[in-house]
Design a protein around this motif. Structure first.
Motif: not given
Length: 312
Positions: A75-82, A141-143
């Motif tokens: 979910g975090i990765m999806a929100v990040y790319f969205l 924090n990495v993102l």
């Protein structure tokens, strides 16, 4: 109504601390240069210690739900790319893009998320929420470092991005915390007490510095970008993740935990990182303050909607 009152109570202390910062600036107790130095102190010392302490104190023996953990990571990765897809067509300036993406994907989970779970499910059921701090915060924090390093201006330098990640104080604090947690390394009592006390300084001081840095005169300059942040952080991203989680069958503690991660306003530390890493600090500051303000409404609505349909 109780949920609305809870949301307001969770947010009022934050705004009172922001108000203290505004009073400090208005009374000229600290100059702009001194405020910047205090912000650097928060970024390089207190927030990394707070990061380490939050992860170090997590309990691995608490209930582990691998399905929730996997959903949160995806979910975090999806929100990040969205967030990229939402921001890129609407903003061309690289510095602004970095601040906007950071403000949209990163939530105030540590400060508001765990209390939300406690309110919804009860204090005896927050083990999973606390444990997820060890996953969510390092990911954020990495993102954040990847994003802010990439959008400093000009062409992104992969080598500099990687160096920025490896030397970022928050990343270092998080990695050390994970090592201590996984290896079950226990600090001596005196040292643990000292670390815990220092960790308590980070967030309040970051909020006060945020208030001291807030410039009402510059809000109008980025109204369009601020509107995108508000829409993305409080409505679009929570809607996508929460309805997906509900559709997949997450309920009770699991759903409350997911809501607590993806529905809160922008993390306060996003301003500190933006200020220290060459992003648009005014836009980042406004994003934190206004998403926090309007989250008293959005959180109530999300809680009301999913309580009504039986998610928890």
């Amino acid at each position: 109504m109780n949920n609305l009152i809870f949301s307001i109570k969770a947010i009022i202390p934050i705004f009172l601390m922001i108000g203290v910062g505004m009073l400090i600036r208005k009374s000229k107790i600290l100059s702009r240069e001194e405020i910047s130095k205090v912000n650097k102190l928060v970024f390089k010392v207190f927030l990394p210690i707070s990061m380490f302490s939050n992860i170090y104190s997590a309990d691995l023996d608490k209930t582990i739900n691998h399905q929730v953990m996997l959903f949160v990571v995806v979910g975090i990765m999806a929100v990040y790319f969205l967030s990229y897809l939402l921001v890129f067509p609407l903003e061309k300036d690289r510095i602004n893009r970095g601040a906007m993406i950071h403000a949209i994907y990163r939530t105030n989970y540590v400060i508001l998320g765990v209390p939300i779970v406690t309110q919804l499910i009860g204090p005896g059921n927050i083990g999973l929420s606390c444990l997820l701090i060890a996953i969510v915060v390092p990911m954020y924090n990495v993102l954040a470092v990847v994003t802010l390093e990439s959008f400093r201006g000009g062409k992104a330098n992969i080598r500099k991005v990687l160096i920025g990640i490896a030397t970022n104080p928050l990343i270092i604090g998080g990695v050390i915390g994970i090592v201590f947690l996984v290896a079950r390394i226990h600090m001596p009592g005196i040292l643990e007490t000292t670390v815990t006390d220092l960790a308590k300084v980070g967030t309040p001081l970051a909020i006060v510095v945020l208030g001291a840095s807030f410039d009402f005169g510059k809000v109008r300059e980025g109204m369009k970008d601020l509107g995108v942040i508000l829409l993305g952080r409080l409505i679009v991203m929570p809607a996508i993740v929460l309805f997906t989680a509900y559709g997949l069958g997450f309920r009770g503690v699991a759903f409350a935990t997911i809501l607590a991660i993806f529905a809160p306003p922008t993390a306060i530390s996003s301003y500190t990182m933006a200020q220290q890493m060459g992003s648009n600090e005014n836009l980042a500051c406004n994003g934190v303050i206004f998403t926090t303000l309007f989250s008293s409404i959005s959180l109530f609505l999300w809680i009301f909607i999913f309580k009504t349909i039986g998610a928890f």
